[in-house]
Enzyme design. Sequence first.
Site: not given
Ligand code: NAD
Length: 261
Positions: A143, A156
């Site tokens: 991130s 985080y």
């Molecule tokens: P999201 O909530 O849509 O997806 C998260 C995924 O992680 C889901 O499929 C959920 O089922 C899974 N998950 C959560 N807990 C879990 C567990 N205990 N075991 C297995 N799976 C689990 O979120 P997202 O925004 O798509 O985030 C995905 C990644 O991208 C994360 O690591 C997040 O930190 C990172 N990220 C997101 C953003 C953003 O703005 N959305 C920005 C930077 C980084």
Amino acid sequence: MDLTGKTAIVTGSTSGIGLGIARHFATSGANVALNSFSDTAEDHQIAADLATETGADVRYFQGDMSKAETCRAWVDAAADAFGGVDILVNNAGIQHVAAIPDFPTEKWDAIIAINMSSAFHTTAAALPHMRKAGWGRIVNIASAHGLTASPFKSAYVTAKHGVVGFTKVTALETAEEDITCNAVCPAYVLTPLIESQIPDTMKEYDMTREQVVRDVLLARQPTKAFVTIDQVAGTTLFLCSPAADQITGTTISVDGGWTAL
Ligand code: NAD
């Protein structure tokens, strides 16, 4: 890019960025292992739909990424089913926002486990498979918060900085083996993880949705636009392409200029 014959496994891939990454790999012909912790009929349907949509072999493997042994067993289950693991994407992640004195210990532990330690466990389990194949690509979805900090996101930010450090160590330990490891550092992408933060912020600051998006979420994103799932997925795929063979141990920001500030 043609990834026919390769197997890509993506943690946390039944929604958001993970599902987008899985779709890109499946479209490129790779076998794909989807994952979440929930094991619902919907999870299995997402895998079936992606297989139908792309013609790739896409299968769902349940696994709670907060648990060390489950992370490792999940990798091995996918390797058994597909005959190996070539590409590992550590994407599963959760968020909790609170000031340090109020930050619940169980939330801290869960974020550190899912967002950081799971990458260690899945990597440890995947490396023997990659070494056997003589090729491997590991992409950690970190991130902008792996490179900078914001208040109220202590767990985080800590976890994502940890992932960036772990990425470098993994790259050094695999440097001569045609295995690379890199981290992608996106800024805000409008996924369920981010959507869920909007109502609370609207209530807390008495703001409209538009104000929260522009003045809170995108405040540090100079382009004033969300990063898209396809942009993160495309960058992940690029890191598995021949053009990236000499890219290892580094971060690629997909952040609309956030870290240039
Ligand atoms: P999201 O909530 O849509 O997806 C998260 C995924 O992680 C889901 O499929 C959920 O089922 C899974 N998950 C959560 N807990 C879990 C567990 N205990 N075991 C297995 N799976 C689990 O979120 P997202 O925004 O798509 O985030 C995905 C990644 O991208 C994360 O690591 C997040 O930190 C990172 N990220 C997101 C953003 C953003 O703005 N959305 C920005 C930077 C980084």
